[in-house]
Scaffold this motif. Structure first.
Motif, PDB file in Angstrom:
ATOM      1  N   VAL A   3      -1.886  17.420   4.635  1.00 22.06           N
ATOM      2  CA  VAL A   3      -3.172  17.868   5.178  1.00 22.06           C
ATOM      3  C   VAL A   3      -3.996  18.380   4.010  1.00 22.06           C
ATOM      4  O   VAL A   3      -3.555  19.271   3.277  1.00 22.06           O
ATOM      5  N   SER A   4      -5.182  17.804   3.837  1.00 23.14           N
ATOM      6  CA  SER A   4      -6.003  18.194   2.693  1.00 23.14           C
ATOM      7  C   SER A   4      -7.482  18.017   2.996  1.00 23.14           C
ATOM      8  O   SER A   4      -7.881  17.067   3.672  1.00 23.14           O
ATOM      9  N   GLU A   5      -8.277  18.917   2.457  1.00 24.54           N
ATOM     10  CA  GLU A   5      -9.732  18.804   2.579  1.00 24.54           C
ATOM     11  C   GLU A   5     -10.248  17.587   1.829  1.00 24.54           C
ATOM     12  O   GLU A   5     -11.325  17.080   2.132  1.00 24.54           O
ATOM     13  N   SER A   6      -9.484  17.098   0.867  1.00 27.90           N
ATOM     14  CA  SER A   6      -9.925  15.919   0.111  1.00 27.90           C
ATOM     15  C   SER A   6      -9.959  14.658   0.973  1.00 27.90           C
ATOM     16  O   SER A   6     -10.543  13.658   0.570  1.00 27.90           O
ATOM     17  N   PHE A   7      -9.383  14.705   2.168  1.00 30.73           N
ATOM     18  CA  PHE A   7      -9.416  13.561   3.079  1.00 30.73           C
ATOM     19  C   PHE A   7     -10.637  13.579   3.993  1.00 30.73           C
ATOM     20  O   PHE A   7     -10.901  12.602   4.696  1.00 30.73           O
ATOM     21  N   ASP A   8     -11.400  14.681   3.983  1.00 27.28           N
ATOM     22  CA  ASP A   8     -12.604  14.768   4.820  1.00 27.28           C
ATOM     23  C   ASP A   8     -13.549  13.618   4.496  1.00 27.28           C
ATOM     24  O   ASP A   8     -13.867  13.361   3.330  1.00 27.28           O
ATOM     25  N   GLY A   9     -13.986  12.917   5.522  1.00 23.49           N
ATOM     26  CA  GLY A   9     -14.939  11.828   5.361  1.00 23.49           C
ATOM     27  C   GLY A   9     -14.341  10.520   4.874  1.00 23.49           C
ATOM     28  O   GLY A   9     -15.069   9.556   4.671  1.00 23.49           O
ATOM     29  N   LYS A  10     -13.040  10.472   4.655  1.00 24.88           N
ATOM     30  CA  LYS A  10     -12.400   9.246   4.177  1.00 24.88           C
ATOM     31  C   LYS A  10     -11.683   8.543   5.319  1.00 24.88           C
ATOM     32  O   LYS A  10     -11.058   9.181   6.165  1.00 24.88           O
ATOM     33  N   ARG A  11     -11.764   7.225   5.299  1.00 24.13           N
ATOM     34  CA  ARG A  11     -11.027   6.427   6.275  1.00 24.13           C
ATOM     35  C   ARG A  11      -9.545   6.444   5.914  1.00 24.13           C
ATOM     36  O   ARG A  11      -9.164   6.723   4.776  1.00 24.13           O
ATOM     37  N   LEU A  12      -8.721   6.126   6.880  1.00 24.15           N
ATOM     38  CA  LEU A  12      -7.273   6.147   6.700  1.00 24.15           C
ATOM     39  C   LEU A  12      -6.830   5.292   5.520  1.00 24.15           C
ATOM     40  O   LEU A  12      -5.996   5.716   4.707  1.00 24.15           O
ATOM     41  N   ILE A  13      -7.385   4.110   5.375  1.00 23.01           N
ATOM     42  CA  ILE A  13      -6.983   3.222   4.285  1.00 23.01           C
ATOM     43  C   ILE A  13      -7.282   3.840   2.919  1.00 23.01           C
ATOM     44  O   ILE A  13      -6.485   3.733   1.981  1.00 23.01           O
ATOM     45  N   ALA A  14      -8.401   4.547   2.798  1.00 25.65           N
ATOM     46  CA  ALA A  14      -8.750   5.207   1.537  1.00 25.65           C
ATOM     47  C   ALA A  14      -7.779   6.352   1.250  1.00 25.65           C
ATOM     48  O   ALA A  14      -7.382   6.558   0.091  1.00 25.65           O
ATOM     49  N   ARG A  15      -7.402   7.084   2.265  1.00 19.24           N
ATOM     50  CA  ARG A  15      -6.438   8.177   2.094  1.00 19.24           C
ATOM     51  C   ARG A  15      -5.101   7.624   1.589  1.00 19.24           C
ATOM     52  O   ARG A  15      -4.495   8.176   0.674  1.00 19.24           O
ATOM     53  N   HIS A  16      -4.653   6.549   2.220  1.00 23.22           N
ATOM     54  CA  HIS A  16      -3.374   5.954   1.837  1.00 23.22           C
ATOM     55  C   HIS A  16      -3.435   5.394   0.417  1.00 23.22           C
ATOM     56  O   HIS A  16      -2.475   5.522  -0.346  1.00 23.22           O
ATOM     57  N   ARG A  17      -4.568   4.802   0.058  1.00 21.74           N
ATOM     58  CA  ARG A  17      -4.731   4.303  -1.316  1.00 21.74           C
ATOM     59  C   ARG A  17      -4.648   5.454  -2.308  1.00 21.74           C
ATOM     60  O   ARG A  17      -4.048   5.319  -3.382  1.00 21.74           O
ATOM     61  N   ASP A  18      -5.257   6.570  -1.972  1.00 23.63           N
ATOM     62  CA  ASP A  18      -5.207   7.738  -2.851  1.00 23.63           C
ATOM     63  C   ASP A  18      -3.767   8.221  -3.050  1.00 23.63           C
ATOM     64  O   ASP A  18      -3.342   8.512  -4.167  1.00 23.63           O
ATOM     65  N   VAL A  19      -3.015   8.319  -1.965  1.00 25.74           N
ATOM     66  CA  VAL A  19      -1.624   8.765  -2.047  1.00 25.74           C
ATOM     67  C   VAL A  19      -0.794   7.742  -2.825  1.00 25.74           C
ATOM     68  O   VAL A  19      -0.024   8.100  -3.722  1.00 25.74           O
ATOM     69  N   ASN A  20      -0.951   6.461  -2.492  1.00 25.64           N
ATOM     70  CA  ASN A  20      -0.207   5.417  -3.208  1.00 25.64           C
ATOM     71  C   ASN A  20      -0.542   5.419  -4.700  1.00 25.64           C
ATOM     72  O   ASN A  20       0.344   5.247  -5.534  1.00 25.64           O
ATOM     73  N   GLY A  21      -1.791   5.625  -5.036  1.00 22.21           N
ATOM     74  CA  GLY A  21      -2.188   5.686  -6.436  1.00 22.21           C
ATOM     75  C   GLY A  21      -1.560   6.866  -7.156  1.00 22.21           C
ATOM     76  O   GLY A  21      -1.115   6.749  -8.306  1.00 22.21           O
ATOM     77  N   THR A  22      -1.512   7.993  -6.486  1.00 24.52           N
ATOM     78  CA  THR A  22      -0.908   9.193  -7.063  1.00 24.52           C
ATOM     79  C   THR A  22       0.579   8.991  -7.316  1.00 24.52           C
ATOM     80  O   THR A  22       1.127   9.494  -8.298  1.00 24.52           O
ATOM     81  N   LEU A  23       1.220   8.238  -6.441  1.00 21.46           N
ATOM     82  CA  LEU A  23       2.668   8.042  -6.545  1.00 21.46           C
ATOM     83  C   LEU A  23       3.043   6.656  -7.082  1.00 21.46           C
ATOM     84  O   LEU A  23       4.159   6.186  -6.884  1.00 21.46           O
ATOM     85  N   ALA A  24       2.120   6.018  -7.786  1.00 19.05           N
ATOM     86  CA  ALA A  24       2.348   4.651  -8.279  1.00 19.05           C
ATOM     87  C   ALA A  24       3.610   4.546  -9.136  1.00 19.05           C
ATOM     88  O   ALA A  24       4.378   3.583  -9.003  1.00 19.05           O
ATOM     89  N   HIS A  25       3.839   5.516  -9.991  1.00 20.94           N
ATOM     90  CA  HIS A  25       5.024   5.472 -10.852  1.00 20.94           C
ATOM     91  C   HIS A  25       6.316   5.505 -10.021  1.00 20.94           C
ATOM     92  O   HIS A  25       7.239   4.729 -10.270  1.00 20.94           O
ATOM     93  N   GLU A  26       6.373   6.387  -9.050  1.00 20.11           N
ATOM     94  CA  GLU A  26       7.570   6.507  -8.211  1.00 20.11           C
ATOM     95  C   GLU A  26       7.778   5.245  -7.377  1.00 20.11           C
ATOM     96  O   GLU A  26       8.912   4.767  -7.219  1.00 20.11           O
ATOM     97  N   LEU A  27       6.686   4.679  -6.868  1.00 20.54           N
ATOM     98  CA  LEU A  27       6.788   3.465  -6.058  1.00 20.54           C
ATOM     99  C   LEU A  27       7.225   2.268  -6.894  1.00 20.54           C
ATOM    100  O   LEU A  27       7.855   1.346  -6.374  1.00 20.54           O
ATOM    101  N   ALA A  28       6.926   2.276  -8.169  1.00 20.51           N
ATOM    102  CA  ALA A  28       7.331   1.179  -9.055  1.00 20.51           C
ATOM    103  C   ALA A  28       8.719   1.406  -9.650  1.00 20.51           C
ATOM    104  O   ALA A  28       9.266   0.509 -10.286  1.00 20.51           O
TER     105      ALA A  28
END
Length: 99
Positions: A44-69
């Motif tokens: 839960v974060s204020e940084s998600f205000d005004g963002k669509r679900l896909i943008a939120r998920h992209r942000d999280v995936n981008g933050t965790l790109a190293h772990e996902l790879a």
């Protein structure tokens, strides 16, 4: 440092969440004991205000790109604004592994 802790630290730094759960669900899958390959994130974060679900998920995936790879096989992402979180009755349950 555990993968779970790395994920927690990165999400805290990137999103300053008001609520964060990082749940290692690897034990629900066909992996060796003590694996860190399958995670569920509830954030839960204020940084998600005004963002669509896909943008939120992209942000999280981008933050965790190293772990996902590098070893994280699956990541269930549940992102909410503060207002959405207050109105939420429950977080979606992760389905059982079919493998």
């Amino acid at each position: 440092m555990s993968v779970e802790q790395k994920i927690t630290d990165k999400l805290n730094q990137a999103f300053s969440p008001t609520h964060l759960e990082v749940i290692n669900e690897s034990n629900r899958h066909h992996v060796p004991p003590n694996s860190e390959t399958h995670f569920k994130v509830v954030i839960v974060s204020e940084s998600f205000d005004g963002k669509r679900l896909i943008a939120r998920h992209r942000d999280v995936n981008g933050t965790l790109a190293h772990e996902l790879a590098n070893g994280v096989h699956a990541l269930s992402i549940n992102t909410y604004t503060s207002q959405e979180w207050q109105q939420l009755e429950s977080v979606p349950r992760t389905p059982n592994c079919k493998g």
